[in-house]
Design a protein around this motif. Structure first.
Motif, PDB file in Angstrom:
ATOM      1  N   UNK A 384       0.394  -1.336   0.132  1.00  0.00           N
ATOM      2  CA  UNK A 384       0.360  -0.009  -0.068  1.00  0.00           C
ATOM      3  C   UNK A 384       0.870   1.633   0.169  1.00  0.00           C
ATOM      4  N   UNK A 385       1.831   1.471   1.074  1.00  0.00           N
ATOM      5  CA  UNK A 385       2.916   3.030   1.027  1.00  0.00           C
ATOM      6  C   UNK A 385       3.516   2.475  -0.643  1.00  0.00           C
ATOM      7  N   UNK A 386       4.163   1.427  -1.171  1.00  0.00           N
ATOM      8  CA  UNK A 386       5.005   2.108  -2.535  1.00  0.00           C
ATOM      9  C   UNK A 386       3.924   2.191  -3.871  1.00  0.00           C
ATOM     10  N   UNK A 387       2.784   1.618  -3.730  1.00  0.00           N
ATOM     11  CA  UNK A 387       1.381   1.976  -4.888  1.00  0.00           C
ATOM     12  C   UNK A 387       0.786   3.241  -4.600  1.00  0.00           C
ATOM     13  N   UNK A 388       0.353   3.142  -3.006  1.00  0.00           N
ATOM     14  CA  UNK A 388      -1.207   4.563  -3.669  1.00  0.00           C
ATOM     15  C   UNK A 388      -0.232   5.710  -4.102  1.00  0.00           C
ATOM     16  N   UNK A 389       0.746   6.352  -3.701  1.00  0.00           N
ATOM     17  CA  UNK A 389       1.402   7.052  -4.265  1.00  0.00           C
ATOM     18  C   UNK A 389       1.072   7.192  -5.463  1.00  0.00           C
ATOM     19  N   UNK A 390       1.853   6.208  -6.133  1.00  0.00           N
ATOM     20  CA  UNK A 390       2.041   6.982  -7.273  1.00  0.00           C
ATOM     21  C   UNK A 390       1.322   6.433  -7.804  1.00  0.00           C
ATOM     22  N   UNK A 391      -0.322   5.850  -7.418  1.00  0.00           N
ATOM     23  CA  UNK A 391      -1.526   5.088  -8.194  1.00  0.00           C
ATOM     24  C   UNK A 391      -2.225   6.473  -8.384  1.00  0.00           C
ATOM     25  N   UNK A 392      -2.425   7.077  -6.918  1.00  0.00           N
ATOM     26  CA  UNK A 392      -3.254   8.768  -7.134  1.00  0.00           C
ATOM     27  C   UNK A 392      -2.150   9.579  -7.168  1.00  0.00           C
ATOM     28  N   UNK A 393      -1.264   9.724  -8.089  1.00  0.00           N
ATOM     29  CA  UNK A 393      -1.005  10.475  -9.480  1.00  0.00           C
ATOM     30  C   UNK A 393      -0.941  10.309 -10.520  1.00  0.00           C
ATOM     31  N   UNK A 394      -1.460   9.114 -10.839  1.00  0.00           N
ATOM     32  CA  UNK A 394      -2.005   8.824 -12.082  1.00  0.00           C
ATOM     33  C   UNK A 394      -2.646   8.758 -12.237  1.00  0.00           C
ATOM     34  N   UNK A 395      -4.254   8.577 -11.297  1.00  0.00           N
ATOM     35  CA  UNK A 395      -5.839   9.053 -11.058  1.00  0.00           C
ATOM     36  C   UNK A 395      -5.522  10.573 -11.734  1.00  0.00           C
ATOM     37  N   UNK A 396      -4.146  11.196 -10.636  1.00  0.00           N
ATOM     38  CA  UNK A 396      -4.591  12.486 -11.334  1.00  0.00           C
ATOM     39  C   UNK A 396      -4.381  13.589 -11.891  1.00  0.00           C
ATOM     40  N   UNK A 397      -3.724  12.358 -13.066  1.00  0.00           N
ATOM     41  CA  UNK A 397      -3.486  13.385 -14.419  1.00  0.00           C
ATOM     42  C   UNK A 397      -4.065  12.432 -15.447  1.00  0.00           C
ATOM     43  N   UNK A 398      -5.078  11.839 -14.767  1.00  0.00           N
ATOM     44  CA  UNK A 398      -5.937  11.498 -16.452  1.00  0.00           C
ATOM     45  C   UNK A 398      -5.370  10.377 -16.905  1.00  0.00           C
ATOM     46  N   UNK A 399      -4.150   9.187 -16.765  1.00  0.00           N
ATOM     47  CA  UNK A 399      -3.522   8.723 -17.355  1.00  0.00           C
ATOM     48  C   UNK A 399      -4.595   6.636 -17.964  1.00  0.00           C
ATOM     49  N   UNK A 400      -4.273   6.266 -17.913  1.00  0.00           N
ATOM     50  CA  UNK A 400      -4.747   4.656 -18.242  1.00  0.00           C
ATOM     51  C   UNK A 400      -3.808   3.780 -18.137  1.00  0.00           C
ATOM     52  N   UNK A 401      -3.828   2.972 -18.264  1.00  0.00           N
ATOM     53  CA  UNK A 401      -2.950   1.757 -18.433  1.00  0.00           C
ATOM     54  C   UNK A 401      -3.081   1.388 -16.629  1.00  0.00           C
ATOM     55  N   UNK A 402      -3.780   1.219 -15.954  1.00  0.00           N
ATOM     56  CA  UNK A 402      -4.190   0.538 -15.083  1.00  0.00           C
ATOM     57  C   UNK A 402      -3.591  -1.182 -14.906  1.00  0.00           C
ATOM     58  N   UNK A 403      -3.573  -1.840 -16.086  1.00  0.00           N
ATOM     59  CA  UNK A 403      -3.171  -3.533 -15.645  1.00  0.00           C
ATOM     60  C   UNK A 403      -1.808  -3.220 -15.507  1.00  0.00           C
ATOM     61  N   UNK A 404      -1.309  -2.445 -15.566  1.00  0.00           N
ATOM     62  CA  UNK A 404       0.139  -1.943 -15.745  1.00  0.00           C
ATOM     63  C   UNK A 404       0.934  -2.546 -13.781  1.00  0.00           C
ATOM     64  N   UNK A 458      -5.906  -1.542  -4.321  1.00  0.00           N
ATOM     65  CA  UNK A 458      -4.842   0.002  -4.130  1.00  0.00           C
ATOM     66  C   UNK A 458      -5.997   0.572  -5.395  1.00  0.00           C
ATOM     67  N   UNK A 459      -5.704  -0.389  -6.800  1.00  0.00           N
ATOM     68  CA  UNK A 459      -6.351   1.326  -8.120  1.00  0.00           C
ATOM     69  C   UNK A 459      -7.207   1.751  -7.340  1.00  0.00           C
ATOM     70  N   UNK A 460      -8.332   1.248  -7.347  1.00  0.00           N
ATOM     71  CA  UNK A 460      -9.843   1.240  -7.314  1.00  0.00           C
ATOM     72  C   UNK A 460     -10.174   2.290  -5.897  1.00  0.00           C
ATOM     73  N   UNK A 461      -8.750   1.718  -4.892  1.00  0.00           N
ATOM     74  CA  UNK A 461      -9.026   2.982  -3.483  1.00  0.00           C
ATOM     75  C   UNK A 461      -8.615   4.556  -4.123  1.00  0.00           C
ATOM     76  N   UNK A 462      -7.195   4.517  -4.559  1.00  0.00           N
ATOM     77  CA  UNK A 462      -6.803   5.690  -5.433  1.00  0.00           C
ATOM     78  C   UNK A 462      -7.853   6.481  -6.365  1.00  0.00           C
ATOM     79  N   UNK A 463      -8.496   6.351  -7.026  1.00  0.00           N
ATOM     80  CA  UNK A 463      -8.735   6.554  -8.717  1.00  0.00           C
ATOM     81  C   UNK A 463     -10.196   7.174  -8.013  1.00  0.00           C
ATOM     82  N   UNK A 464     -10.848   6.688  -6.626  1.00  0.00           N
ATOM     83  CA  UNK A 464     -11.919   7.435  -5.703  1.00  0.00           C
ATOM     84  C   UNK A 464     -11.799   8.310  -4.983  1.00  0.00           C
ATOM     85  N   UNK A 465     -10.403   8.460  -4.329  1.00  0.00           N
ATOM     86  CA  UNK A 465      -9.956   8.961  -3.752  1.00  0.00           C
ATOM     87  C   UNK A 465     -10.054  10.261  -4.408  1.00  0.00           C
TER      88      UNK A 465
END
Length: 950
Positions: A384-404, A458-465
């Motif tokens: 969670x510490x390693x994924x959530x910060x980067x995933x939140x920035x990815x969601x904020x940037x509107x980037x796709x490719x969540x499977x990566x 983590x992807x779901x929570x980051x995108x929701x927040x």
């Protein structure tokens, strides 16, 4: 940052002496708005710290194996305890753990000390390296105008007052700009003289300073000072931990296994540390480019020196100038990609394995209770510490490719799980565990999907927040807590199921009966609670009016509950169980159907275009919970549920299984919309999901209640009959027959033990010892007695080679020999042996034989036996009271040792002779690296003497 003329690999970032930058951004000098601050890489430092602790634990375990004064007692305990307490029976497993707890605890302390030394070394680097940098800066220059320009740039970047760093202009040979600093005090920006004298040229001075100020704004200067040295330290530290082993014994299989595991951790740590520093330099470049220096920065980088060679590229602390210049000309890659997931998954699995090994050693008797929570807690926290910060920035940037990131996390976690299982810490994860490629593949196949489930969560929570409350620090903190807790629940089966991957029945029983009672899976309930709160509104504190698709979601939930729970109740009422086995099967069918009911709602609504994954998750949990409550209420009403145990079974089991169904489904839904879509315009648009839910729930009900799902049923555990239970204690040694010294008369009706024996009778007397052997002994193939050793001094040869028995050779009629030895242990360190000889003679054995033996013993206090290969075994002669058996008895003891220092091997042996009429009984007992069992020796001598009268 490195640039032309880069020389010092120790620099945190800098520019070359001629003004070309190694880490600064150069560009247009026109005023621009304040750039976005550089991303703080605290999550990446946390991964490096976890890797460093794993290195320390691995190095500590390697040192423990290499130091024979530590590892030999541990290996002895492993052999002795596993021999006395086989792992086949649960009660024997607990007794074995109690037997091993002391030595394993000692190894755990050494591994913990290794982790402490690693952390201490990192802390020392944080303190020492800035002092070393300060010593190098004793020659300073004063450049008029540079300080004023530096202060002006600091003010523009919000670094005023006590936050402003110091400026030092370094004299040659310093050719790069860099930033240094300790934990206490302000950072120091160091500029080479060639850059400082260009303070009037914004194209050369400003970009360099902007880059270094980005490091100051990131507030990680002191930590970077430690990380830059970690690139080269882990691998040498691991190799140094095993030098004792190689120096004394050369490489062996155990050492190479431990070294391979430790080397993987060390190399990964070095690569991660280098990647962190390169990422840090890239963030500084981005900040400088955002300040308006992009074009000039790219020009200066193209004029820089060549980058690192291919061999050193992976461990380089700075990207090569060409790569950095090219990066400035294209949009930045979105954070949280495939490589990011690989690193996070690998580090999380390594830390999970290290934590599991450490806790198992320190708390061996409580490992089943303490080990899994600690191990999965560490893994979930790092994921969670390693994924959530980067995933939140990815969601904020509107980037796709969540499977990566999901795929990368699964691959990194699975590959590392395979390596950790194929190269286990020797003796850990169950003493009987052996490295096996097939087992490692099964563990990796389980670990990958579990890690993918945590990544999907983590992807779901980051995108929701980000979609609902992007600026709320409190909600982000709550997201971390929820992701860690739910991640622990998702990873919970890994330690238990991985311990029995080849036994499907045991794994299925654990999933059905033990998993729901653990309570950990219910932590996943935090996810739908948080999701529901996030979906209450858009963050403005106002409630939105109900929408038609909201009513459609409610209708879908009610439809699924009516079909799922109704089918379960109907099946029980229509075909009531007649036996306990049938009742157990029907109960498990109901639990599974309730879980599948919630899963059906999740899948249908998430795949649709309106509800979104977040609302589908909440609706699925609501459907599964309602179905479980309805079937439990029916069980209460019909008298089939009574007490808390039945409540656990009827409520916790469906929720636990639903949680894992949801977890394994989330990775396939990461590309779906996380939040509800717009209100549909057609009034009947809600009918489609309801119909789909109804059809899917009905199909699942038919499949579960009809033919059933193969392999889903676990029979109820039945207590093992008392007569078939494995014995919990060693076989009882039979009572020894009374044998007063000097008496040779046999009991009435039994043969005289002093008579001349036939070969069959002598063989039977030697084999009588087998009845008193405890668990863990065997009858190996006999071997000829060793000979050809040189005895020093020669006066001890009569004792060492049993010369006092030679006069009996001429009258010897029969000689039978039986050899008994302990079962080889896992480490082949400790062993014991019994050799029984029965000699029968034509004439009674004279008492002078034992008198000569005693004379030989008194004449030899110690001697050395040297083999043909030059090996020497030292014997110290001692005497113990002989057993009161036969007409006469005698005993001699030896304390033996071989080698010296840490490689010294010790043992004990005893040689007993009993004279009974025409017969002579000799029993030789020896024990290497373990105490001599006096009770067994007495029992063996008594059994052999008693066998003379059979």
């Amino acid at each position: 940052m490195t640039g032309p003329g880069a020389g010092g690999a120790h620099h945190d970032g800098g520019t070359a002496a001629d003004g070309t930058t190694a880490g600064a951004g150069v560009g247009s000098a026109g005023p621009v708005g304040p750039p976005l601050p550089p991303d703080r890489l605290g999550w990446l430092y946390a991964l490096v710290l976890a890797s460093l602790i794993s290195v320390g634990i691995s190095a500590g375990g390697l040192y423990f194996l290499a130091d024979r004064s530590l590892s030999r007692p541990w290996a002895t305990a492993v052999d002795v305890c596993t021999r006395a307490h086989p792992v086949a029976a649960a009660e024997q497993s607990a007794a074995r753990d109690r037997c091993l707890a002391g030595q394993f605890g000692r190894r755990g302390v050494v591994m913990l000390a290794g982790a402490g030394i690693a952390l201490g070394a990192a802390a020392a680097l944080v303190l020492v390296l800035p002092l070393a940098d300060r010593r190098r800066l004793r020659r300073r220059l004063t450049v008029p105008g540079a300080q004023e320009r530096f202060v002006d740039l600091c003010d523009r970047n919000g670094l005023a007052g006590r936050r402003r760093p110091r400026l030092v202009v370094a004299a040659p040979p310093v050719r790069q700009a860099y930033t240094t600093g300790g934990v206490v005090g302000r950072p120091t920006v160091v500029l080479p003289a060639a850059v400082a004298v260009a303070h009037a040229d914004p194209a050369r001075f400003d970009p360099v300073v902007a880059h270094e100020l980005a490091h100051v704004l990131a507030r990680d200067v002191a930590w970077a000072s430690a990380v830059r040295a970690l690139i080269w330290l882990p691998v040498p530290a691991v190799l140094a931990a095993g030098l004792l082993e190689v120096a004394f014994f050369g490489p062996n299989a155990t050492y190479l296994t431990a070294l391979g595991r430790a080397a993987v951790v060390a190399v990964l740590t070095a690569l991660l540390a280098a990647g962190l520093l390169r990422r840090r330099e890239g963030e500084a470049d981005r900040y400088a480019a955002g300040a308006g220096h992009a074009e000039r920065l790219a020009a200066l980088l193209r004029a820089g020196t060549a980058g690192p060679t291919r061999r050193r590229r992976l461990l380089a602390r700075h990207p090569d100038p060409a790569t950095r210049a090219a990066a400035l000309g294209r949009p930045a890659d979105p954070p949280g990609g495939l490589t990011h997931g690989l690193a996070v998954g690998a580090v999380a699995m390594l830390a999970t394995g290290a934590a599991d090994a450490l806790v198992r050693d320190l708390l061996l008797t409580a490992q089943a209770t303490v080990g899994p929570p600690v191990a999965v807690g560490v893994g979930a926290l790092l994921l969670s510490l390693g994924l959530l910060p980067a995933l939140a920035r990815r969601a904020a940037a509107g980037a796709g490719g969540w499977w990566r990131p999901v795929l990368g996390t699964a691959i990194g976690f699975a590959v590392t799980a395979f390596i950790a299982t194929a190269l286990p810490v020797p003796g850990s994860s169950g003493v009987s565990a052996r490295s096996d490629v097939s087992v490692a593949l099964l563990v990796a196949a389980l670990a990958g999907p579990l890690a993918a489930s945590v990544a999907g969560l983590c992807v779901l929570l980051a995108r929701l927040v980000v979609a609902r409350r992007p600026g709320s620090v409190g909600w982000r903190s709550a997201t971390y807590l929820v992701a860690s807790a739910a991640g622990a629940a998702v990873l919970w089966p890994l330690p238990a199921v991985a311990s029995v991957p080849t036994d499907g029945h045991v794994a299925r029983d654990w999933l059905v009966f033990a998993l729901p009672r653990s309570g950990w899976p219910l932590l996943a309930l935090l996810v739908p609670v948080l999701v529901g709160l996030l979906l209450r509104g858009a963050g403005q504190g106002r409630r939105r009016p109900p929408r038609r698709w909201d009513r459609g979601v409610v209708a879908a939930v009610l439809t699924a509950v009516l079909i799922g729970a109704g089918a379960a109740v109907w099946r029980t009422e229509l075909f009531p169980p007649g036996t306990l086995a049938e009742a157990g099967r029907q109960a498990q069918q109901r639990w599974l159907l309730c879980a599948l009911t919630g899963w059906a709602v999740l899948v249908v609504l998430a795949v649709g275009r309106r509800a979104g994954v977040g609302r589908a998750l909440t609706a699925g949990w609501a459907a599964g919970t309602a179905a479980a409550l309805l079937q439990y209420a029916h069980a209460l009403a019909t008298g089939r549920a009574d007490g808390w145990d039945t409540a656990e079974a009827h409520l916790l089991a469906p929720l636990a299984w639903l949680g894992y169904l949801v977890a394994f489904t989330l990775p396939f839904l990461v590309s779906r919309p996380a939040v509800p879509g717009p209100t549909p315009s057609a009034p009947g648009s809600a009918r489609g999901p309801v119909a789909a839910v109804a059809v899917l729930a009905a199909l699942l009900a038919v499949a579960v209640l009809g033919p059933g799902i193969p392999g889903a049923y676990a029979p109820l555990p039945v207590a093992e009959p008392a007569g078939l239970a494995a014995p919990s204690t060693a076989p009882v040694v039979p009572p020894l027959p009374d044998a007063a010294r000097g008496s040779t008369r046999s009991a009435p009706g039994r043969p005289d033990p002093g008579r001349p024996l036939t070969r069959a009778e002598a063989r039977r007397a030697a084999g009588a010892v087998r009845a008193v052997l405890p668990r863990g002994w065997r009858v190996p193939s006999d071997r000829a007695e060793g000979g050809g050793s040189r005895i020093d001094p020669s006066a001890c040869r009569p004792l060492a080679e049993d010369f006092y028995l030679d006069p009996l050779g001429g009258v010897e009629r029969v000689r039978e020999r039986a050899r008994y030895a302990t079962v080889p242990g896992l480490t082949a360190t400790a062993s014991a042996e019994l050799v029984v000889e029965i000699r029968s003679h034509a004439e009674p054995v004279p008492a002078s034989v034992l008198a000569e033996a005693e004379s030989a013993r008194r004449a030899c206090p110690r001697f050395t036996a040297r083999g043909a290969g030059g090996s020497a075994v030292r014997f110290a002669v001692d005497a113990q009271p002989p057993p009161a058996l036969g007409e006469q008895s005698w005993r001699v003891d030896y304390r033996l040792s071989a080698g010296s220092g840490r490689a010294r091997i010790t043992g004990r042996s005893a040689f007993v002779i009993v004279r009974v009429g025409h017969n002579l009984v000799t029993v030789s007992a020896s024990a290497v690296s373990e105490p001599l069992d006096e009770r067994l020796l007495d029992a063996a001598v008594g059994a052999a003497v008693a066998g003379l009268g059979d």
